[in-house]
Design a protein around this motif. Structure first.
Motif, mmCIF file in Angstrom:
data_model
loop_
_atom_site.group_PDB
_atom_site.id
_atom_site.type_symbol
_atom_site.label_atom_id
_atom_site.label_comp_id
_atom_site.label_asym_id
_atom_site.label_seq_id
_atom_site.Cartn_x
_atom_site.Cartn_y
_atom_site.Cartn_z
ATOM 1 N N ARG A 1 7.328 8.747 39.590
ATOM 2 C CA ARG A 1 6.758 8.901 40.933
ATOM 3 C C ARG A 1 7.145 10.235 41.553
ATOM 4 N NH1 ARG A 1 7.827 3.220 40.983
ATOM 5 N NH2 ARG A 1 5.902 2.024 41.289
ATOM 6 N N THR A 2 8.417 10.634 41.415
ATOM 7 C CA THR A 2 8.825 11.905 42.017
ATOM 8 C C THR A 2 8.128 13.088 41.334
ATOM 9 O OG1 THR A 2 10.809 11.832 40.614
ATOM 10 C CG2 THR A 2 11.046 11.126 42.894
ATOM 11 N N MET A 3 7.900 12.990 40.025
ATOM 12 C CA MET A 3 7.188 14.062 39.331
ATOM 13 C C MET A 3 5.735 14.138 39.800
ATOM 14 S SD MET A 3 6.800 14.939 35.273
ATOM 15 C CE MET A 3 8.174 16.110 35.321
ATOM 16 N N ASN A 4 5.071 13.011 39.927
ATOM 17 C CA ASN A 4 3.674 13.005 40.362
ATOM 18 C C ASN A 4 3.527 13.416 41.820
ATOM 19 O OD1 ASN A 4 2.597 12.242 37.870
ATOM 20 N ND2 ASN A 4 2.898 10.066 38.277
ATOM 21 N N ILE A 5 4.497 13.032 42.649
ATOM 22 C CA ILE A 5 4.476 13.480 44.047
ATOM 23 C C ILE A 5 4.593 15.001 44.104
ATOM 24 C CG2 ILE A 5 5.785 13.484 46.205
ATOM 25 C CD1 ILE A 5 6.493 10.527 45.596
ATOM 26 N N GLY A 6 5.476 15.563 43.257
ATOM 27 C CA GLY A 6 5.631 17.018 43.221
ATOM 28 C C GLY A 6 4.360 17.726 42.810
ATOM 29 N N LEU A 7 3.667 17.218 41.800
ATOM 30 C CA LEU A 7 2.407 17.817 41.367
ATOM 31 C C LEU A 7 1.380 17.800 42.494
ATOM 32 C CD1 LEU A 7 2.085 16.292 37.777
ATOM 33 C CD2 LEU A 7 2.283 18.724 38.308
ATOM 34 N N PHE A 8 1.283 16.657 43.184
ATOM 35 C CA PHE A 8 0.291 16.535 44.259
ATOM 36 C C PHE A 8 0.604 17.485 45.415
ATOM 37 C CE2 PHE A 8 -1.234 14.553 48.205
ATOM 38 C CZ PHE A 8 -2.599 14.523 47.929
ATOM 39 N N MET A 9 1.876 17.603 45.756
ATOM 40 C CA MET A 9 2.250 18.484 46.867
ATOM 41 C C MET A 9 1.960 19.942 46.547
ATOM 42 S SD MET A 9 5.785 16.719 48.210
ATOM 43 C CE MET A 9 5.909 17.764 49.652
ATOM 44 N N GLN A 10 2.076 20.334 45.283
ATOM 45 C CA GLN A 10 1.733 21.703 44.905
ATOM 46 C C GLN A 10 0.236 21.952 45.071
ATOM 47 O OE1 GLN A 10 3.495 24.210 44.524
ATOM 48 N NE2 GLN A 10 2.963 25.558 42.821
ATOM 49 N N ILE A 11 -0.576 20.950 44.775
ATOM 50 C CA ILE A 11 -2.022 21.074 44.979
ATOM 51 C C ILE A 11 -2.324 21.275 46.462
ATOM 52 C CG2 ILE A 11 -4.231 19.860 44.783
ATOM 53 C CD1 ILE A 11 -2.992 18.384 42.346
ATOM 54 N N VAL A 12 -1.640 20.515 47.313
ATOM 55 C CA VAL A 12 -1.827 20.658 48.762
ATOM 56 C C VAL A 12 -1.386 22.043 49.235
ATOM 57 C CG1 VAL A 12 -1.150 19.777 51.032
ATOM 58 C CG2 VAL A 12 -1.606 18.180 49.156
ATOM 59 N N ALA A 13 -0.244 22.521 48.710
ATOM 60 C CA ALA A 13 0.256 23.845 49.095
ATOM 61 C C ALA A 13 -0.741 24.939 48.722
ATOM 62 C CB ALA A 13 1.606 24.103 48.433
ATOM 63 N N LEU A 14 -1.323 24.838 47.534
ATOM 64 C CA LEU A 14 -2.339 25.814 47.132
ATOM 65 C C LEU A 14 -3.554 25.724 48.045
ATOM 66 C CD1 LEU A 14 -2.088 25.330 43.257
ATOM 67 C CD2 LEU A 14 -1.528 27.429 44.496
ATOM 68 N N GLY A 15 -3.947 24.493 48.414
ATOM 69 C CA GLY A 15 -5.085 24.320 49.314
ATOM 70 C C GLY A 15 -4.855 24.960 50.673
ATOM 71 N N MET A 16 -3.609 24.953 51.136
ATOM 72 C CA MET A 16 -3.302 25.559 52.441
ATOM 73 C C MET A 16 -3.551 27.059 52.452
ATOM 74 S SD MET A 16 0.210 23.578 53.534
ATOM 75 C CE MET A 16 0.400 24.574 55.036
ATOM 76 N N LEU A 17 -3.486 27.688 51.287
ATOM 77 C CA LEU A 17 -3.692 29.139 51.217
ATOM 78 C C LEU A 17 -5.164 29.518 51.079
ATOM 79 C CD1 LEU A 17 -0.698 30.054 48.870
ATOM 80 C CD2 LEU A 17 -0.811 30.219 51.357
#
Length: 411
Positions: A78-94
Motif C-alpha cells: 500500500r505504501t509503495m502504491n500510494i507513493g506511485l500515485f502521489m508522484q503522478i499527482v505531483a507531475l500533474g500539478m506542474l
C-alpha cells in the motif's frame, strides 16, 4: 514466459518491487533535472533553485518517519502504491498554465514528490528484508546492492532524459509524458503486489517511529552527513557551475550528470565484490569507517586544484568520477547495513528512521549547495563536503563489528 512462471513467489515479488522502483526513479531523476535547468534558464539564482527543492527534502524527513510506521501497519504494497500515485499527482500539478507555475506552487509539487519518493524507496528497501532468509546475509547484500545500484543507474538515465525532453518537447510536454507512463506502472502495481507484504504481526504504536537500536542510530547519523557531503556540491552548485563557467548547454549538463549517476549505480551493484563478500565475508562498521576515510580525500584534492587554477575542468570532472565511485561503495555499504540491522517484524520502522536521516542530510546539503555556491563559490562547497565526510568517518567508529542481523542494544 515459462521461465518467468517457474520463478518462486518471492522472486516474482522482488521483480515487481524493483520494477516499480525503477519506473519511479526514472521519472524522479528526470523531474529534478527538468526543474533545475528550466528555472535556471528563467533567470532564477542558485539559491532560489535550491529553495524549489527544500520542501521535497523536508517532507522526505517527515515521510520516512511516518512512512515506516504506516508500512508496518498497512503493508508495504500500500505504501509503495500510494507513493506511485502521489508522484503522478505531483507531475500533474506542474501542467498548469505557465502563469500559475509560481515558486510556491512548484515548491508544493516538489513537496508531494518528496513524500512519494520516500514512500516508494522505504517500501522497496524494506521489502527485500522480508524476501531473503535471515541466515543468507551474503545474498541480502547482493540483492540490496542490485536494487540500489540499478536504481541509481536509472536515476542517471533520468537526468539525461530530463535534459533531452526539455530540449525536444519543452517543460510541459516532458512532464505530461512522464505522468502518463507512471500511471500505467501504478495500475500494474495495484494488480501485482501482495496485499500483506511487510505488515507487522504486532501493530506498532506511533511512538515507536524513533529507533531504540544503538547500531541504527549511529548508522543513521553517519548516513545524514554522508549524503549532506554529496548534495552540498552536487544538487545545485555543480550543474549551475558547469553551465555558467564551462558554457555547457542543457544536453551536455544533463548527459554528463547522467553518465555520472549511471556509473555510480554500476559501482554500487559491484560493491559486494569490492568490499569482500566474494571472499565469504560481509561488511561491518570497520568497512564503513575505512571507505568513508578514503572518500574524504577526493573533495579536498578537487578544492585545492580549483583554488590554485590547476587544470580546473579536467580535475573537476575526473575528481567527480572518483568521488562518485567511492561514494557509491559507501552508500551501498550503508544500504546493506541498515537492512541487516533492522528487525524482522516491522522492518519498515527501522528502515524509515534511517532514511529519515538520509533525507535530513539531503535537506542540509540542498540548502547549503545553493547558499554557499551563491555567496562563496564551488570551492567552499567542496571544503564543507570534506568536513561532512570527516564527521561520517568519526561516527562510523561507533558502528558494530561483526554485527548479527538484528540489533536490539539500547543507547
Amino acid at each position: 514466459m515459462k521461465r518467468l512462471a517457474s520463478l518462486s513467489d518471492d522472486i516474482k515479488q522482488y521483480l515487481v518491487v524493483t520494477g516499480n522502483y525503477w519506473a519511479f526513479t526514472l521519472t524522479d531523476g528526470a523531474l529534478r533535472m527538468l526543474v533545475v535547468l528550466y528555472f535556471h534558464g528563467l533567470g532564477y539564482s542558485p539559491l532560489e533553485v535550491a529553495m524549489l527543492f527544500i520542501f521535497y527534502e523536508i517532507f522526505g524527513v517527515i515521510t520516512n518517519l511516518i512512512g515506516g510506521w504506516l508500512g508496518a501497519r498497512l503493508g508495504l504494497n500500500r505504501t509503495m502504491n500510494i507513493g506511485l500515485f502521489m508522484q503522478i499527482v505531483a507531475l500533474g500539478m506542474l501542467l498548469v498554465p505557465s502563469a500559475l507555475l509560481t515558486v510556491p506552487w512548484v515548491m508544493a509539487a516538489q513537496a508531494l514528490s518528496g513524500i512519494a519518493k520516500d514512500l516508494n524507496k522505504m517500501s522497496a528497501k524494506s521489502s527485500i528484508k522480508l524476501l531473503v532468509p535471515s541466515d543468507a546475509q551474503g545474498q541480502l547484500y547482493k540483492w540490496v546492492a542490485i536494487l540500489t545500484g540499478s536504481k541509481n543507474a536509472l536515476k542517471g538515465a533520468g537526468f539525461f532524459l530530463g535534459g533531452a525532453l526539455l530540449t525536444i518537447f519543452g517543460f510541459k510536454g516532458a512532464v505530461l509524458g512522464m505522468a502518463v507512463a507512471l500511471l500505467l506502472v501504478w495500475i500494474s502495481s495495484l494488480i501485482s503486489l501482495k496485499k500483506d507484504l511487510g505488515k507487522a504481526k504486532n501493530k506498532p504504536k506511533f511512538t515507536e517511529i524513533f529507533s531504540k537500536s544503538r547500531a541504527i542510530n549511529y548508522l543513521s547519523a553517519a548516513r545524514m552527513f554522508l549524503f549532506g557531503s554529496r548534495d552540498v556540491w552536487f544538487v545545485v552548485a555543480l550543474p549551475v557551475y558547469l553551465a555558467s563557467e564551462f558554457g555547457w548547454d542543457h544536453w551536455t549538463v544533463g548527459g554528463f550528470l547522467a553518465v555520472w549517476i549511471i556509473g555510480y549505480g554500476f559501482v554500487q551493484g559491484l560493491a559486494p565484490k569490492l568490499t569482500g563478500t566474494n571472499r565469504g565475508s560481509t561488511p561491518d562498521g570497520r568497512h564503513a569507517l575505512a571507505w568513508a576515510s578514503v572518500l574524504g580525500i577526493t573533495p579536498v584534492l578537487i578544492a585545492l586544484a580549483l583554488s590554485y587554477g590547476w587544470h580546473a575542468q579536467e580535475v573537476l570532472l575526473g575528481g567527480l568520477l572518483a568521488f562518485g565511485a567511492l561514494f557509491a561503495i559507501n552508500s551501498s555499504l550503508h544500504s546493506y547495513l541498515i537492512v541487516s540491522y533492522a528487525g524482522e517484524d516491522g522492518v519498515s520502522l527501522d528502515v524509515g528512521f534511517y532514511y529519515m536521516a538520509n533525507a535530513m542530510g539531503r535537506v542540509i546539503g540542498t540548502v547549503l549547495s545553493g547558499w554557499l555556491f551563491q555567496e562563496y563559490g564551488l570551492v567552499i562547497c567542496l571544503w564543507v563536503s570534506a568536513g561532512f565526510i570527516l564527521l561520517t568517518a568519526v561516527i562510523s567508529i561507533g558502528l558494530p563489528k561483526h554485527q548479527s542481523p538484528t540489533v536490539k542494544s539500547t543507547l
